[in-house]
Motif scaffolding. Structure first.
Motif, PDB file in Angstrom:
ATOM      1  N   HIS A 296       0.550  -1.167  -0.059  1.00 52.59           N
ATOM      2  CA  HIS A 296      -0.034   0.067   0.054  1.00 52.59           C
ATOM      3  C   HIS A 296       1.038   1.184  -0.020  1.00 52.59           C
ATOM      4  N   VAL A 297       1.927   1.213   1.101  1.00 59.72           N
ATOM      5  CA  VAL A 297       2.834   2.388   1.022  1.00 59.72           C
ATOM      6  C   VAL A 297       3.546   2.527  -0.442  1.00 59.72           C
ATOM      7  N   ALA A 298       3.765   1.563  -1.170  1.00 62.73           N
ATOM      8  CA  ALA A 298       4.526   1.460  -2.378  1.00 62.73           C
ATOM      9  C   ALA A 298       3.714   2.038  -3.368  1.00 62.73           C
ATOM     10  N   ARG A 299       2.685   1.555  -3.443  1.00 60.28           N
ATOM     11  CA  ARG A 299       1.460   2.145  -4.458  1.00 60.28           C
ATOM     12  C   ARG A 299       1.049   3.636  -4.115  1.00 60.28           C
ATOM     13  N   SER A 300       1.207   3.866  -2.930  1.00 61.01           N
ATOM     14  CA  SER A 300       0.688   5.319  -2.629  1.00 61.01           C
ATOM     15  C   SER A 300       2.082   6.315  -3.052  1.00 61.01           C
ATOM     16  N   ARG A 301       3.036   5.882  -2.720  1.00 63.25           N
ATOM     17  CA  ARG A 301       4.605   6.593  -3.132  1.00 63.25           C
ATOM     18  C   ARG A 301       4.330   6.807  -4.877  1.00 63.25           C
ATOM     19  N   ARG A 302       4.161   5.826  -5.472  1.00 64.71           N
ATOM     20  CA  ARG A 302       4.331   5.802  -6.871  1.00 64.71           C
ATOM     21  C   ARG A 302       3.118   6.832  -7.321  1.00 64.71           C
ATOM     22  N   LEU A 303       1.967   6.635  -6.790  1.00 64.82           N
ATOM     23  CA  LEU A 303       0.790   7.644  -7.236  1.00 64.82           C
ATOM     24  C   LEU A 303       1.360   9.039  -7.096  1.00 64.82           C
ATOM     25  N   HIS A 304       1.915   9.343  -5.640  1.00 63.60           N
ATOM     26  CA  HIS A 304       2.450  10.831  -5.660  1.00 63.60           C
ATOM     27  C   HIS A 304       3.440  11.119  -6.337  1.00 63.60           C
ATOM     28  N   ARG A 305       4.189  10.001  -6.588  1.00 67.88           N
ATOM     29  CA  ARG A 305       5.484  10.441  -7.701  1.00 67.88           C
ATOM     30  C   ARG A 305       4.950  10.951  -8.844  1.00 67.88           C
ATOM     31  N   LEU A 306       4.084  10.065  -9.625  1.00 66.35           N
ATOM     32  CA  LEU A 306       3.515  10.107 -10.919  1.00 66.35           C
ATOM     33  C   LEU A 306       2.841  11.603 -11.155  1.00 66.35           C
ATOM     34  N   VAL A 307       1.880  11.808 -10.304  1.00 64.19           N
ATOM     35  CA  VAL A 307       1.138  13.061 -10.188  1.00 64.19           C
ATOM     36  C   VAL A 307       1.919  14.194 -10.082  1.00 64.19           C
ATOM     37  N   THR A 308       2.692  14.220  -8.974  1.00 61.02           N
ATOM     38  CA  THR A 308       3.789  15.307  -8.737  1.00 61.02           C
ATOM     39  C   THR A 308       4.628  15.686  -9.883  1.00 61.02           C
ATOM     40  N   THR A 309       5.048  14.513 -10.421  1.00 58.98           N
ATOM     41  CA  THR A 309       6.168  14.620 -11.325  1.00 58.98           C
ATOM     42  C   THR A 309       5.492  15.319 -12.618  1.00 58.98           C
ATOM     43  N   ALA A 310       4.075  14.773 -12.806  1.00 57.10           N
ATOM     44  CA  ALA A 310       3.483  15.616 -14.120  1.00 57.10           C
ATOM     45  C   ALA A 310       2.933  16.808 -13.775  1.00 57.10           C
ATOM     46  N   ALA A 311       2.809  17.054 -12.472  1.00 54.13           N
ATOM     47  CA  ALA A 311       2.508  18.670 -12.172  1.00 54.13           C
ATOM     48  C   ALA A 311       3.677  19.540 -12.436  1.00 54.13           C
ATOM     49  N   HIS A 312       4.812  18.869 -12.120  1.00 59.31           N
ATOM     50  CA  HIS A 312       6.152  19.589 -12.281  1.00 59.31           C
ATOM     51  C   HIS A 312       6.276  19.938 -13.824  1.00 59.31           C
ATOM     52  N   ARG A 313       5.961  19.109 -14.701  1.00 56.81           N
ATOM     53  CA  ARG A 313       6.195  19.226 -16.182  1.00 56.81           C
ATOM     54  C   ARG A 313       5.344  20.308 -16.632  1.00 56.81           C
ATOM     55  N   GLU A 314       4.104  20.498 -15.917  1.00 55.88           N
ATOM     56  CA  GLU A 314       3.124  21.595 -16.392  1.00 55.88           C
ATOM     57  C   GLU A 314       3.707  23.004 -15.873  1.00 55.88           C
ATOM     58  N   VAL A 315       4.380  22.887 -14.808  1.00 62.52           N
ATOM     59  CA  VAL A 315       4.761  24.123 -14.149  1.00 62.52           C
ATOM     60  C   VAL A 315       6.077  24.737 -14.776  1.00 62.52           C
ATOM     61  N   VAL A 316       6.857  23.815 -15.214  1.00 64.60           N
ATOM     62  CA  VAL A 316       8.194  24.146 -16.014  1.00 64.60           C
ATOM     63  C   VAL A 316       7.846  24.406 -17.284  1.00 64.60           C
TER      64      VAL A 316
END
Ligand code: PLP
Length: 428
Positions: A296-316
């Motif tokens: 569950h923690v690994a899955r949560s980490r993955r989700l946070h990483r993917l969404v935050t990384t995608a948001a970073h792409r938008e911001v940059v």
């Protein structure tokens, strides 16, 4: 005015900017306006059913229990630290209703003024003020937040002593809120060395530790200087159990840790007595890390990483500067490159920028000055964790998705963020 009066408390701890922002967002939502809510640092994921079952099964545990926690939960927390390279005995562990309570306890019982990397999480400075401590700010380095810039730390400590302060406690955050970054092993080692030279205790807030996007990249200061580092952690972020209020601390090795532990449990005994017994039972289960918790923690980490990384792409892509995310679910964009365009819109400060994002684009973020950043800086914190969904079903769907950023509600939220920043960047 008496030494402690409501006026004094209100002066050192003004009403929380986070809550004020949330009220403004809520007023808009109540009025039917669709706000993109990026201002709140809640993990935004559901409760793992096996953990809920443990809580239900323990509902009959209604005794007060010992202040620091049951032998079982303290042993489970010691095992948790041990598996992360920090040998720990059960008597070095203190449980509490949330790591926030432990942070306040530690800032109160450890001697000296409090050194904070800035920007940093909102509550450290307020807690230090409540504990009657002075706060000494040090800027963060370019590569990561949560630790002070080593050169600036040396200079600041020298200056603070000349000015009559008594720097005693250095607070570090790994991974960091608000920047969403993780200080490297070498940076942590350098900062620990300076703390040792200057006799500072370190409080290492590791509430986002298990959400570091690369878990093996985390270096706890407790690995480097175990006899002067107090670690706080909890289940609010990695297990999304913020409302359950489960926090735990690891005391430093040796006599300093033992003395501080006595003072901390003394304070705890007079303020919160103990972590609720059913919560301790749930914590034993989680901290023993059975397979379903790890997954569950690994899955949560993955989700946070993917969404935050995608948001970073938008911001940059919209023209902002922003450190790449390395832990948790935060970004800390800097719109300095857009200053000329923003100036035409009357925006000269971070607070004005956050206001404009809300008023014009219905995007809610928190201005950098809330975290102690320079008011004139065009920086803000955004949290991606409320984008996963608004119901448990949606959140489970996001956790299970191979490509969560392709889910229509998450994709459209990310597009809206990019669009809002591009619009402001054109001075429109
Ligand atoms: N430390 C940081 C950096 C946080 O962001 C938070 C919660 O937002 C906390 C501590 C408080 O966590 P807890 O729920 O354990 O009190």
């Amino acid at each position: 005015m008496p030494i402690t009066s409501p006026q004094r408390i209100a002066a050192v701890v003004p009403p929380s900017a986070t809550l004020a922002a949330n009220e403004r967002v809520q007023a808009r939502l109540d009025a039917g306006v669709g706000v993109l809510h990026l201002a709140f640092g809640e993990a935004g994921l559901p409760v793992l059913p096996s953990v809920a079952a443990r809580l239900v099964a323990a509902a009959g545990h209604n005794g007060y229990g010992t202040v620091a926690g049951s032998p079982a939960v303290r042993a489970a927390a010691a095992g948790y630290f041990e598996r992360r390279g920090v040998p720990t005995t059960a008597d070095q562990v203190v449980m509490a209703p949330g790591s926030k309570a432990l942070l306040f306890g530690l800032l109160s019982v450890l001697p000296g003024d409090v050194v904070l990397p800035r920007p940093c999480w909102v509550s450290y400075a307020a807690q230090a003020a409540l504990a009657g401590k002075r706060v000494i700010d040090v800027p963060i380095p370019a590569d990561a937040g949560g630790v002070p810039d080593p050169g600036a730390l040396r200079e600041t400590l020298a200056r603070a002593r000349v000015a009559g302060s008594r720097p005693g406690i250095l607070v570090l955050t790994l991974p960091d809120n608000p920047t969403g970054t993780l200080a490297s092993r070498s940076l942590v080692a350098e900062v620990c060395e300076i703390a040792t030279e200057h006799g500072l205790m370190i409080v290492s807030d590791e509430i986002y530790r298990d959400l570091a996007h690369e878990p093996n990249a985390v270096c706890s200061p407790a690995e480097v200087a175990p006899d002067r580092v107090f670690v706080t952690n909890g289940l609010s972020k990695s297990m999304a159990l913020g409302g359950w209020r489960i926090g735990f601390a690891r005391l430093a090795d040796g006599p300093l840790g033992t003395d501080a532990g006595r003072a901390l449990t003394g304070l705890a005994s007079e303020v919160w007595s103990s972590l609720a017994a059913p919560m301790q039972s749930a914590a034993v289960y989680v901290l023993d890390e059975p397979d379903d918790v790890r997954e569950h923690v690994a899955r949560s980490r993955r989700l946070h990483r993917l969404v935050t990384t995608a948001a970073h792409r938008e911001v940059v892509a919209a023209g902002a500067e922003c450190r790449a995310p390395a832990g948790g679910f935060y970004l800390y964009p800097d719109l300095e490159p857009m200053r000329p365009a923003l100036s035409t819109l009357g925006v000269e400060t971070g607070a004005q920028l956050a206001d404009l994002l809300l008023e014009r684009c219905n995007v809610a973020v928190l201005a950098g000055d809330v975290f102690g950043d320079e008011p004139g800086a065009l920086r803000f914190r955004l949290a991606t964790s409320l984008l996963h969904g608004s119901t448990d079903d949606e959140r489970w769907e996001a956790l299970a998705a191979d490509e969560p950023t392709s889910l229509p509600r998450i994709r459209s939220a990310l597009d809206r963020l990019g669009q809002a920043l591009r619009t402001l960047g054109h001075g429109a």
